[in-house]
Design a protein around this motif. Structure first.
Motif, PDB file in Angstrom:
ATOM      1  N   UNK A  20      31.810  47.035  84.986  1.00 52.46           N
ATOM      2  CA  UNK A  20      30.432  47.184  85.406  1.00 52.46           C
ATOM      3  C   UNK A  20      29.478  46.436  84.475  1.00 52.46           C
ATOM      4  N   UNK A  21      29.912  46.209  83.245  1.00 58.60           N
ATOM      5  CA  UNK A  21      29.060  45.537  82.278  1.00 58.60           C
ATOM      6  C   UNK A  21      29.186  44.033  82.428  1.00 58.60           C
ATOM      7  N   UNK A  22      28.048  43.382  82.672  1.00 61.80           N
ATOM      8  CA  UNK A  22      28.059  41.933  82.825  1.00 61.80           C
ATOM      9  C   UNK A  22      28.245  41.271  81.467  1.00 61.80           C
ATOM     10  N   UNK A  23      28.869  40.109  81.443  1.00 57.12           N
ATOM     11  CA  UNK A  23      29.018  39.399  80.173  1.00 57.12           C
ATOM     12  C   UNK A  23      27.652  39.066  79.569  1.00 57.12           C
ATOM     13  N   UNK A  24      27.596  39.068  78.273  1.00 55.63           N
ATOM     14  CA  UNK A  24      26.377  38.719  77.550  1.00 55.63           C
ATOM     15  C   UNK A  24      26.489  37.272  77.098  1.00 55.63           C
ATOM     16  N   UNK A  25      25.500  36.470  77.447  1.00 59.83           N
ATOM     17  CA  UNK A  25      25.500  35.059  77.095  1.00 59.83           C
ATOM     18  C   UNK A  25      24.346  34.793  76.139  1.00 59.83           C
ATOM     19  N   UNK A  26      24.669  34.277  74.960  1.00 57.80           N
ATOM     20  CA  UNK A  26      23.664  34.028  73.932  1.00 57.80           C
ATOM     21  C   UNK A  26      23.743  32.585  73.461  1.00 57.80           C
ATOM     22  N   UNK A  27      22.637  31.846  73.515  1.00 58.52           N
ATOM     23  CA  UNK A  27      22.655  30.478  72.987  1.00 58.52           C
ATOM     24  C   UNK A  27      22.447  30.480  71.477  1.00 58.52           C
ATOM     25  N   UNK A  28      23.177  29.638  70.774  1.00 57.71           N
ATOM     26  CA  UNK A  28      23.017  29.453  69.335  1.00 57.71           C
ATOM     27  C   UNK A  28      22.644  28.003  69.087  1.00 57.71           C
ATOM     28  N   UNK A  29      21.494  27.788  68.479  1.00 57.02           N
ATOM     29  CA  UNK A  29      21.000  26.444  68.267  1.00 57.02           C
ATOM     30  C   UNK A  29      20.068  26.024  69.385  1.00 57.02           C
ATOM     31  N   UNK A  30      19.659  24.763  69.333  1.00 53.36           N
ATOM     32  CA  UNK A  30      18.705  24.255  70.307  1.00 53.36           C
ATOM     33  C   UNK A  30      19.146  22.898  70.834  1.00 53.36           C
ATOM     34  N   UNK A  31      18.707  22.605  72.026  1.00 59.76           N
ATOM     35  CA  UNK A  31      18.939  21.293  72.598  1.00 59.76           C
ATOM     36  C   UNK A  31      20.379  21.031  72.958  1.00 59.76           C
ATOM     37  N   UNK A  32      20.735  19.760  72.940  1.00 56.84           N
ATOM     38  CA  UNK A  32      22.037  19.335  73.426  1.00 56.84           C
ATOM     39  C   UNK A  32      23.179  19.789  72.531  1.00 56.84           C
ATOM     40  N   UNK A  33      22.874  20.131  71.272  1.00 51.91           N
ATOM     41  CA  UNK A  33      23.918  20.564  70.335  1.00 51.91           C
ATOM     42  C   UNK A  33      24.038  22.079  70.254  1.00 51.91           C
ATOM     43  N   UNK A  34      23.417  22.819  71.173  1.00 53.54           N
ATOM     44  CA  UNK A  34      23.511  24.277  71.146  1.00 53.54           C
ATOM     45  C   UNK A  34      24.884  24.744  71.627  1.00 53.54           C
ATOM     46  N   UNK A  35      25.235  25.965  71.237  1.00 51.72           N
ATOM     47  CA  UNK A  35      26.519  26.563  71.601  1.00 51.72           C
ATOM     48  C   UNK A  35      26.247  27.850  72.368  1.00 51.72           C
ATOM     49  N   UNK A  36      26.901  28.020  73.514  1.00 50.90           N
ATOM     50  CA  UNK A  36      26.779  29.252  74.292  1.00 50.90           C
ATOM     51  C   UNK A  36      27.895  30.205  73.892  1.00 50.90           C
ATOM     52  N   UNK A  37      27.524  31.438  73.538  1.00 49.46           N
ATOM     53  CA  UNK A  37      28.487  32.475  73.185  1.00 49.46           C
ATOM     54  C   UNK A  37      28.520  33.505  74.308  1.00 49.46           C
ATOM     55  N   UNK A  38      29.692  33.666  74.923  1.00 50.99           N
ATOM     56  CA  UNK A  38      29.869  34.613  76.028  1.00 50.99           C
ATOM     57  C   UNK A  38      30.680  35.793  75.509  1.00 50.99           C
TER      58      UNK A  38
END
Length: 371
Positions: free
Chosen positions: A286-304
């Motif tokens: 029932x809990x949706x994945x949490x997506x958090x961006x780290x950094x900015x722009x084209x070099x950012x990393x998405x943490x799921x």
């Protein structure tokens, strides 16, 4: 949608991404029309783009195409075997291949890529994208969302608005001037598949990512892109390139666009965000994945982040076996480095982490160690 894609094995997840990439490039490149001619004369970019936008369409397109894909080059996939990683190196969408493409005047399309393990077929009937991978006998289907405006237009409603006028050269120049985060080249005269064409190169101004730039070549007379390529910062040759090698024009036989997968094919429905997934096990997650961006722009990393299912003896990694392992604060993680980015997956304290970014392994590991 995010949960559904995360539950797919990486071999299927990357295949879906490959399908979207290749189909998008093909339809964008050839749905408008094609023409012939020698290398075109030099022309300002805005003028070349305007000429492409006002070009008339043709009745249909039949082409031979070449897909070059070095995305997974250097990744250790051969040892994956039946676990999934081995499939990645055999699929032409992820390993490159040659094939044929048909585009009808009404927008229906078929793409066929050949490989020793079996062809990959992609069809679009105006409503649904169907992709069949013969090597795994798997059919992927995606129902393209229909917007209210599109419905009115497709039904022939008399209340639908008239076609939009193409932007003027001045408007195109203004739009180009607002592209502050990228460098845009001029329209370079060239020749693609025997067609007079222009090529434009776009490079990001920001550093720190593996994205080196992209190129698009389009027919100088009829305005249709004939080639699309994405470059990595690590190589002067494209990481992914789709180009037409031969082209002919005229009506496309409707029988070429019909598609019937094998009766025993495994079917995976790709569901758009906001629609019901139709899972047979409601409430299990029932809990949706949490997506958090780290950094900015084209070099950012998405943490799921997603709570993992207790027990069941499942692998702690969302990536298939056979890929390289690294240690993240004492926890073993599975890592897939590519020419354009890195994927990292591990589990800790009942939480599954997947990190995705257009960065090298060291950069994505640094983010993981800070979680």
């Amino acid at each position: 949608m995010t949960y559904l894609l995360r539950r797919l094995p990486l071999s299927r997840l990357l295949l879906v991404c490959g399908l979207v990439l290749v189909l998008g490039a093909c339809v964008t490149a050839l749905a408008l029309a094609l023409g012939t001619g020698p290398t075109p004369p030099p022309k300002p970019l805005a003028d070349a783009v305007h000429q492409a936008l006002v070009a008339p369409p043709v009745e249909g397109v039949t082409a031979r195409i070449q897909l070059t894909d070095h995305l997974l080059e250097g990744a250790n996939l051969a040892s994956g075997g039946a676990g999934g990683a081995g499939q990645l190196s055999s699929n032409p969408l992820l390993n490159g291949g040659s094939g044929r493409l048909w585009i009808a005047k009404d927008g229906r399309a078929r793409l066929e890529l050949q490989s020793e393990q079996g062809d990959t077929q992609i069809y679009y009937d105006g409503h649904t994208v169907s992709a069949y991978d013969a090597s795994s006998n798997t059919l992927y289907r995606y129902a393209v969302p229909t917007h209210e405006g599109d419905s009115a237009a497709s039904s022939g409603s008399k209340t639908s608005s008239a076609p939009h006028e193409p932007p003027t050269v001045a408007k195109i120049e203004e739009a180009i001037s607002h592209l502050h985060h990228v460098n845009v080249s001029g329209a370079t005269p060239t020749d693609v598949a025997g067609q007079a064409a222009y090529t434009v190169r776009i490079d990001p101004k920001e550093s720190g990512s593996l994205i080196g730039g992209a190129e698009l070549s389009w027919d100088a007379v009829h305005g249709v892109p004939l080639r699309a390529a994405i470059y990595s910062t690590t190589s002067a040759t494209p990481a992914i390139e789709l180009t037409a090698t031969e082209v002919s024009y005229g009506p496309v036989d409707g029988s070429v666009l019909n598609f019937k997968p094998p009766a025993n094919a495994k079917v995976h429905e790709v569901v758009a965000p906001g629609k019901e997934t139709g899972t047979s096990n409601p409430g299990a997650h029932d809990e949706h994945p949490k997506i958090t961006p780290h950094g900015h722009g084209i070099a950012s990393v998405a943490v799921i982040e997603n709570r993992t299912k207790a027990g069941a003896g499942e692998s702690s990694s969302a990536l298939p076996e056979g890929l390289q392992k690294v240690k993240i604060n004492g926890v073993e993680a599975t890592e897939l480095p590519t020419e354009l980015g890195t994927v990292l997956s591990f589990e800790r304290a009942g939480v599954g982490y997947m990190l995705v970014g257009a960065v090298n392994p060291a950069a994505i590991e640094a983010v993981a160690k800070g979680l």
